[in-house]
Design a protein around this motif. Sequence first.
Motif, PDB file in Angstrom:
ATOM      1  N   ALA A 161      -2.664  12.460 -10.998  1.00  0.00           N
ATOM      2  CA  ALA A 161      -3.434  11.404 -11.648  1.00  0.00           C
ATOM      3  C   ALA A 161      -2.700  10.070 -11.528  1.00  0.00           C
ATOM      4  CB  ALA A 161      -3.658  11.752 -13.119  1.00  0.00           C
ATOM      5  N   GLY A 162      -3.395   9.063 -11.024  1.00  0.00           N
ATOM      6  CA  GLY A 162      -2.821   7.714 -10.986  1.00  0.00           C
ATOM      7  C   GLY A 162      -1.935   7.410  -9.794  1.00  0.00           C
ATOM      8  N   VAL A 163      -1.926   8.265  -8.759  1.00  0.00           N
ATOM      9  CA  VAL A 163      -1.109   7.963  -7.581  1.00  0.00           C
ATOM     10  C   VAL A 163      -2.032   7.704  -6.391  1.00  0.00           C
ATOM     11  CG1 VAL A 163       0.810   9.346  -8.431  1.00  0.00           C
ATOM     12  CG2 VAL A 163      -0.834  10.371  -6.868  1.00  0.00           C
ATOM     13  N   ASP A 164      -1.507   6.997  -5.394  1.00  0.00           N
ATOM     14  CA  ASP A 164      -2.344   6.577  -4.270  1.00  0.00           C
ATOM     15  C   ASP A 164      -2.638   7.763  -3.340  1.00  0.00           C
ATOM     16  OD1 ASP A 164      -0.366   6.703  -1.974  1.00  0.00           O
ATOM     17  OD2 ASP A 164       0.692   5.291  -3.273  1.00  0.00           O
ATOM     18  N   PRO A 165      -3.651   7.614  -2.447  1.00  0.00           N
ATOM     19  CA  PRO A 165      -4.065   8.732  -1.593  1.00  0.00           C
ATOM     20  C   PRO A 165      -2.957   9.292  -0.718  1.00  0.00           C
ATOM     21  CG  PRO A 165      -5.746   7.029  -1.593  1.00  0.00           C
ATOM     22  CD  PRO A 165      -4.572   6.466  -2.338  1.00  0.00           C
ATOM     23  N   LYS A 166      -2.077   8.434  -0.170  1.00  0.00           N
ATOM     24  CA  LYS A 166      -1.002   8.956   0.672  1.00  0.00           C
ATOM     25  C   LYS A 166      -0.025   9.795  -0.141  1.00  0.00           C
ATOM     26  CE  LYS A 166       2.517   7.860   4.094  1.00  0.00           C
ATOM     27  NZ  LYS A 166       3.414   8.897   3.538  1.00  0.00           N
ATOM     28  N   ALA A 167       0.315   9.311  -1.349  1.00  0.00           N
ATOM     29  CA  ALA A 167       1.220  10.082  -2.201  1.00  0.00           C
ATOM     30  C   ALA A 167       0.590  11.421  -2.581  1.00  0.00           C
ATOM     31  CB  ALA A 167       1.565   9.277  -3.455  1.00  0.00           C
ATOM     32  N   ARG A 168      -0.715  11.428  -2.810  1.00  0.00           N
ATOM     33  CA  ARG A 168      -1.409  12.679  -3.125  1.00  0.00           C
ATOM     34  C   ARG A 168      -1.333  13.644  -1.949  1.00  0.00           C
ATOM     35  NH1 ARG A 168      -6.757  13.504  -4.534  1.00  0.00           N
ATOM     36  NH2 ARG A 168      -7.583  11.601  -3.670  1.00  0.00           N
ATOM     37  N   ARG A 169      -1.570  13.123  -0.739  1.00  0.00           N
ATOM     38  CA  ARG A 169      -1.529  13.999   0.432  1.00  0.00           C
ATOM     39  C   ARG A 169      -0.122  14.537   0.655  1.00  0.00           C
ATOM     40  NH1 ARG A 169      -4.692  13.000   5.961  1.00  0.00           N
ATOM     41  NH2 ARG A 169      -6.328  13.546   4.484  1.00  0.00           N
ATOM     42  N   ASP A 170       0.891  13.675   0.529  1.00  0.00           N
ATOM     43  CA  ASP A 170       2.275  14.131   0.689  1.00  0.00           C
ATOM     44  C   ASP A 170       2.616  15.210  -0.337  1.00  0.00           C
ATOM     45  OD1 ASP A 170       2.576  12.330   2.748  1.00  0.00           O
ATOM     46  OD2 ASP A 170       3.646  10.831   1.552  1.00  0.00           O
ATOM     47  N   PHE A 171       2.143  15.009  -1.566  1.00  0.00           N
ATOM     48  CA  PHE A 171       2.389  15.973  -2.635  1.00  0.00           C
ATOM     49  C   PHE A 171       1.788  17.327  -2.263  1.00  0.00           C
ATOM     50  CE2 PHE A 171       1.202  18.139  -6.555  1.00  0.00           C
ATOM     51  CZ  PHE A 171       2.360  18.053  -7.300  1.00  0.00           C
ATOM     52  N   TRP A 172       0.554  17.313  -1.787  1.00  0.00           N
ATOM     53  CA  TRP A 172      -0.108  18.577  -1.454  1.00  0.00           C
ATOM     54  C   TRP A 172       0.509  19.243  -0.237  1.00  0.00           C
ATOM     55  CZ3 TRP A 172      -3.257  21.916  -3.766  1.00  0.00           C
ATOM     56  CH2 TRP A 172      -3.780  21.518  -4.997  1.00  0.00           C
ATOM     57  N   ASP A 173       0.983  18.465   0.699  1.00  0.00           N
ATOM     58  CA  ASP A 173       1.706  19.053   1.828  1.00  0.00           C
ATOM     59  C   ASP A 173       2.936  19.803   1.329  1.00  0.00           C
ATOM     60  OD1 ASP A 173      -0.140  18.028   3.588  1.00  0.00           O
ATOM     61  OD2 ASP A 173       1.099  16.326   4.212  1.00  0.00           O
ATOM     62  N   GLU A 174       3.618  19.222   0.339  1.00  0.00           N
ATOM     63  CA  GLU A 174       4.802  19.862  -0.236  1.00  0.00           C
ATOM     64  C   GLU A 174       4.416  21.144  -0.985  1.00  0.00           C
ATOM     65  OE1 GLU A 174       8.737  20.505  -0.888  1.00  0.00           O
ATOM     66  OE2 GLU A 174       7.860  18.918   0.345  1.00  0.00           O
ATOM     67  N   ILE A 175       3.309  21.106  -1.714  1.00  0.00           N
ATOM     68  CA  ILE A 175       2.848  22.291  -2.448  1.00  0.00           C
ATOM     69  C   ILE A 175       2.555  23.438  -1.483  1.00  0.00           C
ATOM     70  CG2 ILE A 175       0.976  23.227  -3.869  1.00  0.00           C
ATOM     71  CD1 ILE A 175       3.035  21.465  -5.343  1.00  0.00           C
ATOM     72  N   HIS A 176       1.889  23.130  -0.358  1.00  0.00           N
ATOM     73  CA  HIS A 176       1.585  24.180   0.612  1.00  0.00           C
ATOM     74  C   HIS A 176       2.863  24.708   1.266  1.00  0.00           C
ATOM     75  CE1 HIS A 176      -2.797  24.745   0.968  1.00  0.00           C
ATOM     76  NE2 HIS A 176      -2.852  23.557   0.391  1.00  0.00           N
ATOM     77  N   ARG A 177       3.848  23.838   1.466  1.00  0.00           N
ATOM     78  CA  ARG A 177       5.117  24.301   2.018  1.00  0.00           C
ATOM     79  C   ARG A 177       5.795  25.274   1.056  1.00  0.00           C
ATOM     80  NH1 ARG A 177      10.373  23.605   1.567  1.00  0.00           N
ATOM     81  NH2 ARG A 177      10.200  22.078  -0.117  1.00  0.00           N
ATOM     82  N   LEU A 178       5.775  24.946  -0.229  1.00  0.00           N
ATOM     83  CA  LEU A 178       6.389  25.815  -1.230  1.00  0.00           C
ATOM     84  C   LEU A 178       5.657  27.155  -1.323  1.00  0.00           C
ATOM     85  CD1 LEU A 178       6.970  23.095  -3.980  1.00  0.00           C
ATOM     86  CD2 LEU A 178       8.765  24.298  -2.723  1.00  0.00           C
ATOM     87  N   ALA A 179       4.312  27.105  -1.272  1.00  0.00           N
ATOM     88  CA  ALA A 179       3.526  28.338  -1.350  1.00  0.00           C
ATOM     89  C   ALA A 179       3.782  29.230  -0.137  1.00  0.00           C
ATOM     90  CB  ALA A 179       2.038  28.007  -1.472  1.00  0.00           C
ATOM     91  N   ALA A 180       3.976  28.599   1.023  1.00  0.00           N
ATOM     92  CA  ALA A 180       4.267  29.371   2.237  1.00  0.00           C
ATOM     93  C   ALA A 180       5.577  30.140   2.110  1.00  0.00           C
ATOM     94  CB  ALA A 180       4.306  28.443   3.443  1.00  0.00           C
ATOM     95  N   ASP A 181       6.482  29.631   1.253  1.00  0.00           N
ATOM     96  CA  ASP A 181       7.761  30.312   1.012  1.00  0.00           C
ATOM     97  C   ASP A 181       7.660  31.335  -0.113  1.00  0.00           C
ATOM     98  OD1 ASP A 181       9.008  28.877   3.011  1.00  0.00           O
ATOM     99  OD2 ASP A 181       9.706  27.284   1.665  1.00  0.00           O
ATOM    100  N   GLY A 182       6.439  31.542  -0.652  1.00  0.00           N
ATOM    101  CA  GLY A 182       6.237  32.580  -1.660  1.00  0.00           C
ATOM    102  C   GLY A 182       6.012  32.104  -3.072  1.00  0.00           C
ATOM    103  N   LEU A 183       6.075  30.776  -3.313  1.00  0.00           N
ATOM    104  CA  LEU A 183       5.861  30.262  -4.663  1.00  0.00           C
ATOM    105  C   LEU A 183       4.373  30.314  -5.012  1.00  0.00           C
ATOM    106  CD1 LEU A 183       7.221  28.859  -7.126  1.00  0.00           C
ATOM    107  CD2 LEU A 183       6.702  26.671  -6.026  1.00  0.00           C
TER     108      LEU A 183
END
Length: 305
Positions: A161-183
């Motif tokens: 909430a309240g962050v720009d579209p690029k920051a949102r996309r970067d955040f979600w890329d990080e979430i998918h990276r973490l999930a790929a490692d089993g989180l």
Amino acid sequence: MNAIEVNGLVKRFGDKTVVDHVSMSVGQGEIVGFLGPNGSGKTTTIRLMCGLLTPDEGDGRVLGFDLRTEALRIKREVGYMTQKFSFYEDLTIAENLEFVARLYQLKPAREHVDRTLEELGLTSRRRQLAGTLSGGWKQRLALAACIMHKPKLLLLDEPTAGVDPKARRDFWDEIHRLAADGLTVLVSTHYMDEAERCHRISYIAYGRMLAAGTVEEVVSKAGLATFVLRGDNLHQLAREVSRLPGVEQAAPFGTTLHVVGSDAALIEASLEPIARRPGISMTRGETSLEDVFIQFMSGARDNMQ
């Protein structure tokens, strides 16, 4: 074993039932989006799952631990990112992370901090005061603090909430990276594009779970039909169209008008006379997750009333 397996959770505050017999399953390594209007019980449900609140009814296990009797063990294995930025603004990024490392008794603390700074791309800003960070960098600091102790489950309460579209996309890329490692990740959001990046979604409205499944499954089970009107000055037609038989939603999108309802034949028959007007055309459209979201909201009763 599922990371989250809860059944019939109920939480009351006074005479108000905020969570009303909610059941949910989340598989290990899965990213599940938690959707619903403001005040629908998402935050309370998340707090029940991470051991911060005790349910009045219902039971379940999170990471194999019992919700009622092993809440402390759940807390140590979960990373919980709240809606509100909750770090010391007069401390640097590194100082905030060192404080968190000591709370979790991570030793040596400095090594854990350095590793986390590197993983989240924060090393160059380690001496910057948290209070001077933009929304996107505050979000990254909050995520860093959540994952530093290597949790098995990440609970994110409207994290972008309240962050720009690029920051949102970067955040979600990080979430998918973490999930790929089993989180495993459970994330509440109002953004439909974010919900579509989840493996599955669960929709809650005013304490009650209304739908769960993949985005395609939830949209399909909603049973809605969508028609798209194109032409000039369609915004002037929106009020007229919204009163037609079978029309449950009529929303302008640029130079188009999206018309949604449960009875496709009835909507089409209602729109035919308008579609024959000069300069206006009608086509069958695809129902979006946002259409379903709005439909659920309009049909749900506010449990605070």
